[in-house]
Structure formats: C-alpha cells, structure tokens
Design an enzyme around this catalytic site. Structure first.
Site, PDB file in Angstrom:
ATOM      1  CD1 TRP B 308      -2.919   1.562   0.910  1.00  0.00           C
ATOM      2  CD2 TRP B 308      -1.335   2.364   2.259  1.00  0.00           C
ATOM      3  NE1 TRP B 308      -3.333   2.809   1.342  1.00  0.00           N
ATOM      4  CE2 TRP B 308      -2.377   3.331   2.164  1.00  0.00           C
ATOM      5  CE3 TRP B 308      -0.232   2.661   3.052  1.00  0.00           C
ATOM      6  CZ2 TRP B 308      -2.342   4.538   2.854  1.00  0.00           C
ATOM      7  CZ3 TRP B 308      -0.196   3.887   3.734  1.00  0.00           C
ATOM      8  CH2 TRP B 308      -1.249   4.800   3.626  1.00  0.00           C
ATOM      9  CG  HIS B 309       3.516   2.129   3.218  1.00  0.00           C
ATOM     10  ND1 HIS B 309       2.887   1.075   3.834  1.00  0.00           N
ATOM     11  CD2 HIS B 309       3.545   3.135   4.119  1.00  0.00           C
ATOM     12  CE1 HIS B 309       2.565   1.435   5.077  1.00  0.00           C
ATOM     13  NE2 HIS B 309       2.952   2.677   5.276  1.00  0.00           N
ATOM     14  N   GLY B 310       3.647   1.972  -1.475  1.00  0.00           N
ATOM     15  CA  GLY B 310       4.254   2.491  -2.693  1.00  0.00           C
ATOM     16  C   GLY B 310       4.539   1.419  -3.716  1.00  0.00           C
TER      17      GLY B 310
END
Lengths: 386, 455
Positions: B308-310
């Site tokens: 989700w972070h990148g």
C-alpha cells in the site's frame, strides 16, 4: 468593551509569540543546533554606490542557504579574517574577485578555497595574504568595480578575477538597474552603466528607511526570518507546474554559442562586453602596476561540443585579454586535471540534493584552492619581474 | 495545499471563520474542502470526483445487493492499482516517485480509497447506514483536515458528526487552545524536526553510508524523520478537525517507546493498523485456526500493507518482514516478562533494520545497506559518525530524539489539558497562532512535501 479587551489580549499574545520566536531563534544559534535546525539567516548585504550592493561590515551570523555555515564579515566589508587596509610589511597581497563561488558562504571560512590556498602558500614559505573579494551574484562589471574600489585600496600585488564564459556570451547588454552592468556606449563598444544609483530601491536603501531596516535585521532574528522569507518568496510553497525539460540535444550548442559570441561575425553584444571587460581589467592592472589574471570557467566541452571550436574560442579569448595585458586561465581544465580517479566535476559541488548542489563543497574548495595557488605562484614570479 | 505552507494558514483561518460565522456550516465546510483539494490540480480533482461518484452509486447498490460489494471493491482497487502502480507494473519497474522526486500519484488516493472501501464494507456489514445525502457523503470523503494523509476515519464515526454539523447541532468546540496546541505541535515537528533531518537521510540513502555507524545512524534518523513528518500532519489534522467540532482519532502514540512489534503497530499509524485488522486480517480468518495459519496470515496481510505504501518492491518486502517479525514475536510465551529496556533495545534494532528496506531506492541497495550495517564494507561516501567529536554529537542527537518521545507523551497528560482550560482565551490563542505563523514563515531551503503524500 469585552471586544476591545479581547483584541488587546490577542495583540499581547501575538507579541509574546514574537518574543518566544526571537528567543527560540537565538537559542538555536547559540548551540550546536544551528548546524541542523532552521536558523534566522543573517542579512549580509547592503547598498553600495560603486557596486550596487556589498557585504556589510562587522555583520555575522549563520548562512542557511545551501548548507549552514557561520559567516562573519570583517571591518573592511570582506568575507575574510580580520585585516588592516594597510599591507603588512614584507607581505604580498593577492585579491581574489568573483561571485558566490569565491564568496563561499556555504562553508566555514577556513574551508574556503581562498583560505586553503593562503595556508598552503604560507606553508611553502610565501609571505602572502590571499584576500576574498567574492560577492554573490557579481557580474563582470560588478567585479571590475569591486576590484577598483575595494581591491585597489588594499594595495594588492596580484589580482585574480573569476568569471564565466557563459555569462560573458550573453548577446544582450546587461541590466544595470540593480547593480553595474555593461551597456552599449553608443560607439559600438561597451561601458559600465550605473543606472542603479537612480533607482527607487537603491535610494530607499541608502536613506533613513534603509538604515532602520538594516538596524532591525542586525538586532532582531524575527526580522531576519521575514527578510529571508521575502527573498525566498511569500508563496514559495505554491505548486509550480514544471514542464519536464526536454533532454538537451547533444549537438554542441555550448561551443556554437561561445564561438558566435566572441567572433566579429557575432551579431550580439557579447564581443563588446568581453573587450570592455578586458580593457577595464587591463586599466586596473596598469594603474596598480600589478598582474591581473582571469580564471574563466565554462570553457570546457559540454555534450557534443566540437573541441576544435572550443579551442578557437579559448585562443580568441586569450588574445582579447592579452591585448590588455590580462592573463586568461581555463579554470575548468585546471580543475579537471586535479580530480582523483573516479571523481567527477559534479562531485565538487553540493551538500546533498535536499540542501543544494550549486556551490563548491569542501572537496571542491580544496581542488580550486590548488588551482589558484598555482596561478598565484606563477603571477608572483611575474610580479617580481615587473 | 500543504499544512506547512504559509498560504495554508489564511485559508484555514478563513474557512474556520466562515464555518463559525455563517449558518450553513456543513455547506461551508464542504465548499472549503473542495477548494482545498482543487489546489492539488484539476486532473487529480476530476479523478477524485469520478471515484466519489462511482462509490456513491455503489453505496446504494451495496446496501441493496450483497454481491455488488465485490464489484465495488474491484473497481476501487482497480482505480488505486492503475493510478498508483501502473508505472511499476507496466514499465521496467522503476519508480518515478518516492523520496527523491516529485509526487506522481493523485494526491491522497491511497487514503480516500481506503476510507471509501471501509464505508462500503461497513454498509454491507450493517455497521454503518447508507448515507443518501450527497453533500454529507462528499464531505465524508473530502473533509479537508484529514483528506490527504489521514487519519483514516470510519463512516460510523465521521458521518454522524458531519450530519450534526449539517443539522446545525454540531459539537461546540470546547477548548480552542487544545486544537491550536495540536496544530502548533504538528508545525513544530514538521518544520523544525522532520525537515531538518531530511538532508542527512537523503545524503546517506543517496550516496550510501561509508561505514556501519553511519548506516545505523541513517536508519535511526530516517525513522524519526518519517515519524515527525507523518505525525505532524496527523497532529495538525486532529487539531484542525477539533476546531471544526469534529473528533478525529489520534494516529500516533510515541511508537519509539514501544517494546515489541505488536505494540509498535498499536502506536504507529494507528488508523491504518486498525483498518488492516478490520478489513483484511479478520475477514481473512484473523486469530481463528492454527498458529501457523495465523502467522502466515499476518505475514501476508503485512505484505499487503507494505505494498500500500508504494510501487516499489522494497515496500512489500518491508511489510513481509514486519509480518515475519510479528509472527515470530507471537511465538514468545505469553507469561514471559522481559524488562522493558531489555525488550526495547532488540526491538529498536529490528525496527531500524526494517527501515533500511522502506527507505532504500531498490532492493539491491537495501541488501547492500544491511551488509554495511552489520560490518560489511562501506557502500558510499556519506560519513556522519567518524571522528570522536562528531560521533559523540551524533549519538547525543540520536538519544535526544528518543527523549523527545517522552516529552511528547507528557504533552497529552491530563494536567496539560487542565492548564489549557485554565488559560483558554484570546491571549493563549494568539500565542499559539503567532508561533504557528512564525514557524510557517521560516523559508524552506528545499520543499519537502509531507512524506505520506507520496503514498
């Protein structure tokens, strides 16, 4: 009544906040935290009738644009150690005139190439003072004025002037509304224009309003914060729609531009500027009976440049300056031969991409110090024969 | 519009003044929230409203037809996947964003997508009611204090509060200085701390650490940089929301005082942790089944959280490793009590080792970085801990960062609230607003967007 009381209390609260901000800024400066935390950047510059602006004498503080460094301007208005206007007996003086690369506000004074060169020369037994006359943003015209009005009173034996071939190759006359610039003299040549003296901004800065503003900047950190913010832009953070720059074509435009600028066939103002610059430096050299050398950067090849064309540009410039007895040194070439294995010229600049990457870092200053040290030794020999 | 930009402050004050002065508070808040997002750019705005319209329509379908939830989730995930991961999936995997360049994904998409997904799921579960009023629905998604980087709010918490605002019966803000104090805390953490640490982290992770000490220093400082940066945004969001009469949950509770992995995620990005628990972990089985099954699930869920972070392999690897760490910690017998300091030290070692993956530009760099951390050859020129004097200074600075966590914890003590209540009034408000203003006036040598804007 309650409303007035609330307004009064609110105003008092804002005043307290300002005092706390002032105290906090001073606390940061007084501790090693100045190296890391944001600081109220010192306001170094003030108006000058000969150069448009100059470093204000006896001002000190932290420079925070592109690295943090403690900066102190001496009583003579130079970013250098304390010194007297009179040259000490038995000492040879070298003045180095240039822009922000010379001024070197990004590093501590002892790490600047001027100081590094001076120490090295003294270690070799030369009794020299190498004096920093660098001034951020100094153009060729400003450098000439600075050499004349700041440099000559120091009775120098040698003058080194750093300059940029790209800056000299600008096909249009300079804008002298903010500081001196080379403008057309009406006879196909160029002269130094001083229109800035009549500008409203300059008049304001040399008057009482200017005195008051500089007093505030010298005594209140919050004033420095406001000044720094004004310089950075009130809407600094506003998103800028940046179009990704097209990748530069490797088509030798740099060499072509220089060649066109400095030949008789060029239709711009550049040739007149270079001739005037060389003429004015030559005049200073004769007036003071001292050798003057120009350390010219941006003569090196960029993507796709024709080396033969650049060689001709350099020969042309050597000749133009040589007509007036001024030596020309290709500083990029001098730097290149001093790079270590695997080291690139870009490695000499910058302090991490989040802080800035234009000016020399400590390693860059070490390399450039060696360049001017060599130039000084050669010119000292020349000076002793004159 | 970033909270640490000077022009944001008059926008906020104007929106608050209009909110308090005008009778149509809900509409006023909605208009300002939309204006706030428009500053991100027209493309991002149009996309955002397309996603909102689609989710609004889906909310009716989900309330009526159970299976339409899967379609709705697929569409939301597809939007997120396309706009966030398309370069990663369909090019050479190189990432054109993260820490070294401009933000390239639609602003806030990760956060508002998660919020909308939770809303649809909660409708299906019966946890929240369908909100048919488009104004309230749009404001639920666009409420600007938390729009761009959380805290992620649940519909059954936020929509009732917004409904009361529209009805004119919204909660009266009781303690203005508390809201302003949170904003001041956030501005201080962002401007003074996070942005000051950024250049060192940038240098170490761009040029590589020259030695092990600098490698550890880099991870330690990065952990605090991202904490100060993200928690600053959250603090300001909570404070601003409070001033609008909306209670938004705190997102951080001094995570560097945690002594184990579970506690870390109970203190770090709390609303994301609870979202993952409620919408991924529990629906996929949660604590049911064998220990091995639970551990496997934890690893998978944390891997998704990392993703989700990148759009970079470093993020899911970071998440997976966190999952392994959490799973291993679960194997520890419950009745074993370790003194906090003895638990804290190895826990911090793990946290810092894992940060190397999160911050590194690619997996190869992260493995080389780890090798340097554990005594391997230096991988670059960044050197911050050489020389006795400098080493002492850096160690002291590093220790001071932890002490700041203790200091910050004290700020939430009851006696602070008592003092704020005692002195609440124009004088104290002006002090706080004045200090916030002076912080925002400090010019930035480089624009450092809030880190979580990149996610």
């Amino acid at each position: 009544m309650a409303l007035f009381r609330s307004i009064g209390l609110f105003a008092a609260g804002l005043l307290v906040a300002t005092v706390v901000a002032e105290g906090g800024a001073r606390l940061i400066e007084a501790t090693p935290l100045w190296r890391i935390l944001p600081v109220a950047e010192v306001a170094l510059y003030g108006p000058d009738s000969e150069t448009g602006y100059t470093l204000r004498p006896n001002v000190s503080g932290v420079w925070a644009t592109e690295n943090h460094a403690q900066v102190a301007i001496n009583a003579l208005g130079l970013r250098d150690a304390a010194m007297t206007r009179e040259k000490p007996a038995g000492t040879r003086r070298v003045v180095v005139v240039g822009d922000s690369m010379t001024e070197a506000l990004q590093v501590q004074l002892e790490d600047s190439f001027v100081q590094v060169a001076e120490r090295s020369l003294r270690d070799q037994g030369h009794a020299v003072e190498v004096i920093n006359l660098g001034l951020s943003g100094a153009t060729p015209a400003v450098n000439v004025q600075r050499l004349r009005h700041k440099g000559l009173p120091l009775s120098p034996d040698i003058a080194l002037v750093t300059s940029s071939a790209i800056e000299l190759s600008n096909p249009r006359p300079d804008d002298d509304s903010a500081y001196p610039g080379y403008i057309a003299d009406g006879q196909g040549g160029a002269r130094i224009g001083m229109a800035f003296r009549d500008s409203r901004g300059f008049q304001l800065r040399v008057g009482l309003v200017g005195d008051a503003l500089y007093w505030m900047l010298d005594h209140f950190r919050v004033a420095r914060i406001l000044n720094a913010r004004k310089n950075a832009g009130w809407l600094q953070e506003w998103p800028k729609t940046s179009r990704e720059a097209a990748a530069p074509l490797c088509a030798g435009f740099h060499a072509q531009r220089l060649a066109q600028a400095f030949t008789e066939e060029g239709d711009g103002f550049a040739l007149a500027r270079v001739r005037a610059f060389a003429r004015d430096l030559g005049a200073v050299s004769r007036q003071a009976n001292m050798p003057v050398a120009v350390l010219m950067r941006d003569l090196g090849a960029v993507c796709g440049d024709n080396p033969v064309m650049l060689q001709r540009v350099q020969e042309r410039l050597v000749a133009l300056f040589g007509e007036h007895g001024v030596a020309l040194i290709d500083s990029d070439a001098e730097v290149a031969v001093r790079l270590r294995s695997g080291e690139r010229e870009e490695d000499l600049h910058g302090f991490t991409s989040r802080i800035g990457h234009g000016h020399y870092n400590i390693r860059g200053h070490q390399v450039y110090a060696d360049v001017i040290e060599r130039a000084i030794v050669d010119l000292l020999k020349l000076a002793s024969h004159q | 519009m970033s909270f640490d930009s000077l022009y944001f402050l008059p926008f906020f004050l104007l929106s608050l003044a209009a909110f308090r002065a005008l009778p149509w508070r809900g509409t006023v808040l909605l208009i300002f929230s939309i204006i706030f997002y428009i500053a991100a750019g027209w493309v991002d705005t149009v996309l955002f409203f397309i996603i909102l319209a689609v989710n609004y329509a889906f909310s009716f379908m989900v309330a009526r037809w159970r299976h339409s939830l899967w379609l709705a989730l697929a569409v939301d995930v597809a939007f997120l996947g396309f706009f966030k991961y398309r370069n990663f999936l369909f090019s050479d995997g190189a990432v054109a964003g993260d820490f070294t360049s401009d933000i390239v994904i639609p602003l806030g998409i990760s956060f508002y997508t998660f919020q909308l997904v939770a809303y649809l799921v909660d409708i299906r579960r019966g946890v929240t009611k369908l909100e048919p009023d488009p104004r309230k629905f749009v404001l639920f998604a666009t409420f600007y204090p938390h729009l761009l980087a959380g805290p992620i709010m649940r519909a059954n918490n936020l929509i009732p509060q917004l409904s009361r605002i529209f009805a004119g019966t919204g909660r009266r803000t009781l303690l203005v200085s508390w809201g302003l104090a949170l904003m001041l805390l956030g501005a201080t953490k962002k401007v003074l701390l996070a942005d000051s640490l950024a250049p060192y982290v940038e240098d170490i992770f761009k040029h590589g650490p020259a030695d092990a000490a600098t490698a550890w220093f880099g991870c330690w400082v990065f952990g605090f940089q991202i904490y100060f940066d993200f928690s600053a945004y959250s603090d300001m969001a909570v404070g601003m929301a409070y001033l609008f009469g909306v209670h938004v949950p705190l997102n951080f509770r001094q995570p560097f005082l945690s002594t184990g992995p579970r506690e870390f995620w109970q203190r770090w990005h709390i609303t994301l942790s609870t979202w993952i628990r409620d919408y991924l972990y529990i629906p996929l089985g949660g604590n049911r089944g064998s220990k091995m099954r639970q551990m496997f699930l934890v690893v998978c869920v944390m891997g998704l959280a990392g993703l989700w972070h990148g759009a970079n392999w470093t993020y899911p690897v970071w998440g997976l490793l966190w999952g392994v760490y959490i799973a291993m910690a679960r194997l520890m017998p419950a009745n074993v009590r370790i003194p906090p300091l003895l638990a804290w030290l190895p826990h911090m070692v793990m946290v810092n080792v894992l940060w190397a993956f999160f911050r590194a530009p690619d997996l190869g760099f992260s493995f080389r970085y780890l090798a340097t951390m554990w005594g391997g050859p230096g991988m670059g020129s960044a050197d911050y801990v050489s020389g006795g004097g400098q080493a002492v200074l850096m160690v002291l600075a590093g220790a001071a960062l932890v002490l700041l966590q203790f200091a910050e914890r004290r700020l939430y003590d009851r006696h602070v609230l008592v003092q704020l209540r005692r002195f609440d009034g124009p004088f104290l408000w002006a002090i706080m607003l004045g200090l916030i203003t002076w912080l925002l006036l400090i010019p930035k040598s480089n624009i450092n967007p809030f880190i979580y804007f990149r996610f």
